[in-house]
Design an enzyme around this catalytic site. Structure first.
Site, PDB file in Angstrom:
ATOM      1  N   GLN A   1       0.943  -1.075  -0.128  1.00  0.00           N
ATOM      2  CA  GLN A   1      -0.052   0.034   0.007  1.00  0.00           C
ATOM      3  C   GLN A   1       0.842   1.256   0.063  1.00  0.00           C
ATOM      4  O   GLN A   1       1.696   1.398   0.775  1.00  0.00           O
ATOM      5  CB  GLN A   1      -0.777  -0.008   1.258  1.00  0.00           C
ATOM      6  CG  GLN A   1      -1.680   1.009   1.314  1.00  0.00           C
ATOM      7  CD  GLN A   1      -2.787   0.803   2.344  1.00  0.00           C
ATOM      8  OE1 GLN A   1      -3.610   0.045   2.494  1.00  0.00           O
ATOM      9  NE2 GLN A   1      -2.639   1.733   3.411  1.00  0.00           N
ATOM     10  N   GLY A   2       0.759   2.251  -0.791  1.00  0.00           N
ATOM     11  CA  GLY A   2       1.436   3.301  -1.045  1.00  0.00           C
ATOM     12  C   GLY A   2       0.539   4.546  -0.575  1.00  0.00           C
ATOM     13  O   GLY A   2       0.124   5.295  -1.519  1.00  0.00           O
TER      14      GLY A   2
ATOM     15  N   SER B   1       0.905   6.346   2.861  1.00  0.00           N
ATOM     16  CA  SER B   1       1.595   7.123   3.872  1.00  0.00           C
ATOM     17  C   SER B   1       2.654   7.913   3.099  1.00  0.00           C
ATOM     18  O   SER B   1       3.505   7.285   2.312  1.00  0.00           O
ATOM     19  CB  SER B   1       1.928   6.553   5.037  1.00  0.00           C
ATOM     20  OG  SER B   1       1.156   6.241   5.563  1.00  0.00           O
TER      21      SER B   1
ATOM     22  N   GLU C   1     -10.266  -3.378   6.244  1.00  0.00           N
ATOM     23  CA  GLU C   1      -9.637  -4.034   7.097  1.00  0.00           C
ATOM     24  C   GLU C   1     -10.372  -4.013   8.620  1.00  0.00           C
ATOM     25  O   GLU C   1      -9.793  -4.689   9.577  1.00  0.00           O
ATOM     26  CB  GLU C   1      -8.047  -3.482   7.425  1.00  0.00           C
ATOM     27  CG  GLU C   1      -8.058  -2.165   8.026  1.00  0.00           C
ATOM     28  CD  GLU C   1      -6.851  -1.736   8.125  1.00  0.00           C
ATOM     29  OE1 GLU C   1      -6.376  -1.361   9.235  1.00  0.00           O
ATOM     30  OE2 GLU C   1      -6.128  -1.607   7.011  1.00  0.00           O
TER      31      GLU C   1
ATOM     32  N   SER D   1      -3.727   7.175  13.787  1.00  0.00           N
ATOM     33  CA  SER D   1      -3.177   7.505  15.358  1.00  0.00           C
ATOM     34  C   SER D   1      -4.249   7.568  16.376  1.00  0.00           C
ATOM     35  O   SER D   1      -5.496   7.807  16.025  1.00  0.00           O
ATOM     36  CB  SER D   1      -2.122   8.630  15.658  1.00  0.00           C
ATOM     37  OG  SER D   1      -2.899   9.917  15.200  1.00  0.00           O
TER      38      SER D   1
ATOM     39  N   GLU E   1      -4.770   9.790  18.362  1.00  0.00           N
ATOM     40  CA  GLU E   1      -5.197  10.886  18.315  1.00  0.00           C
ATOM     41  C   GLU E   1      -6.132  11.182  17.441  1.00  0.00           C
ATOM     42  O   GLU E   1      -7.340  11.920  17.383  1.00  0.00           O
ATOM     43  CB  GLU E   1      -4.099  12.186  18.283  1.00  0.00           C
ATOM     44  CG  GLU E   1      -2.969  11.968  19.328  1.00  0.00           C
ATOM     45  CD  GLU E   1      -2.225  10.975  19.534  1.00  0.00           C
ATOM     46  OE1 GLU E   1      -1.682  10.907  20.344  1.00  0.00           O
ATOM     47  OE2 GLU E   1      -2.110  10.402  18.542  1.00  0.00           O
TER      48      GLU E   1
END
Length: 394
Positions: free
Chosen positions: A124-125, A127, A242, A370, A372
């Protein structure tokens, strides 16, 4: 395909008992990536043949067409049996397959879905160095020239990209308007000219993540998923694939791994320690709650009552509980637990190698959004609280 729950559970449990690689944990302890890849391919082949690798695929594929309730049984039994996790094939089986099933053209499905069952690997590209949890900040640029996109940029934290045949690539095709509106989703052949992959050495000693560098890489327009500018919507489908079943499996793996905590206490002669027993007593309900939340979330998906933020609650609780689980294991292990030991490739998040497990647990507080980010989603979308300002200093 439909089967009575208890009959399916009995069938899966018996199959796993007869087919899980014997002593796989010992074989995968301290081994190299090549041995890990071979073992994963062998295990994947068995699961495909039995129909347990793709129960979430549509009917007509091996084992496909099962209900979410039936899929849940399969994943619970895989967790109970402590079978190797299909880490190498996760992106292919879920992210790539589910995205293509929902968004892909008939030609794209014919080109790639059979290949996944034959062992083609995907990464997976998404980030980037400056766009982790915030995919709207993606900068990798794709310029349309005739019938091809020319791509320049960098991706990071791509799981096992060094072994991948293809990549799900999120790129920017437009800088005008809202940032989400300028994203486009492409299928990248990793053998294309201009693609460079560099594994990242982690503090754990593993190298499961990689950087991907793209220098004037060409991708045909026919390998675009969805329309130009629809990348944000397609990427949300990818990430949603997922949820649910993965967290059901991981939560139940943690529940069954509680015996590693109690076994360690007995082995260290501290089973009677009041403070440790208290902390174990606090941990066990958290683990049960993680399983209950994952089960409840899946039930909502079955009943089509899922609400924004439901998945964030499950992920947030699992990530924090995993941290508590591994921290307690590390504490009980004492000085012996501080020694660096070879880790188990293909294991769960709680292998009993406490230094590795503890360091690895931090991945789940970042990967897939994340803590957060999850809290913001819960606050804004579930509780109706004001959105976080773009500039936190305001």
């Amino acid at each position: 395909m439909s089967q009575a729950p208890e009959a399916l559970r009995t069938e899966v449990r018996a199959w796993l008992q007869n087919n899980i690689p014997r002593d796989w944990r010992a074989a995968m302890t301290g081994t190299d990536q090549d041995a890990f890849v071979r073992a994963q391919r062998e295990w994947f082949g068995k699961l495909v043949k039995a129909g347990y690798a793709t129960p979430h695929w549509p009917e007509g594929w091996p084992g496909g067409g099962r209900s979410l309730a039936e899929q849940k049984i399969i994943y619970e039994e895989v967790a109970r049996a402590d079978a190797p996790r299909l880490i190498l094939f996760f992106v292919a089986l879920y992210h790539a397959a589910c995205t293509l099933i929902e968004w892909g053209t008939d030609e794209q499905k014919r080109a790639h879905l059979p290949g996944i069952l034959d062992g083609k690997l995907w990464c997976q590209g998404f980030s980037e160095p400056n766009a982790g949890s915030d995919l709207a900040a993606v900068r990798t640029r794709a310029e349309l020239r005739g019938d091809r996109y020319v791509i320049n940029g960098q991706k990071i934290w791509s799981t096992l990209a060094q072994h991948a045949d293809y990549c799900l690539l999120l790129v920017r095709t437009d800088t005008a308007g809202p940032p989400q509106a300028g994203l486009t989703y492409l299928l990248l052949d990793m053998r294309s000219k201009g693609v460079s992959v560099r594994p990242i050495a982690q503090i754990t000693g593993d190298d499961e993540f990689s950087e991907i560098f793209l220098d004037d890489v060409e991708v045909p327009v026919s390998d675009r998923v969805g329309g130009e500018g629809q990348g944000w919507a397609v990427a949300q489908s990818t990430l949603a694939s997922e949820r649910g079943l993965t967290l059901v499996e991981l939560s139940h793996r943690m529940r069954y791994a509680l015996n590693r905590i109690t076994g360690l206490m007995r082995a260290r002669g501290v089973a009677g320690d009041a403070a440790l027993r208290r902390d174990l007593g606090r941990l066990a309900p958290k683990v049960d709650a993680a399983c209950a939340l994952a089960d409840q979330y899946l039930l909502k998906r079955i009943e089509n009552t899922e609400a924004p933020g439901d998945a964030s609650i499950v992920k947030l609780h699992y990530a924090r509980t995993l941290r508590d689980f591994t921290a307690l294991g590390l504490r009980i292990a004492g000085l012996q637990g501080q020694y660096r030991e070879p880790f188990i490739r293909g294991g769960g998040m709680e292998t009993g190698n406490w230094p590795f497990d503890f360091m690895n647990s931090y991945n789940w507080t970042i990967a897939g959004g994340s803590d957060e980010i999850q809290r913001n989603i819960i606050a804004e979308r579930m509780l109706g609280m004001p959105r976080e300002p773009k500039d936190w200093r305001l």
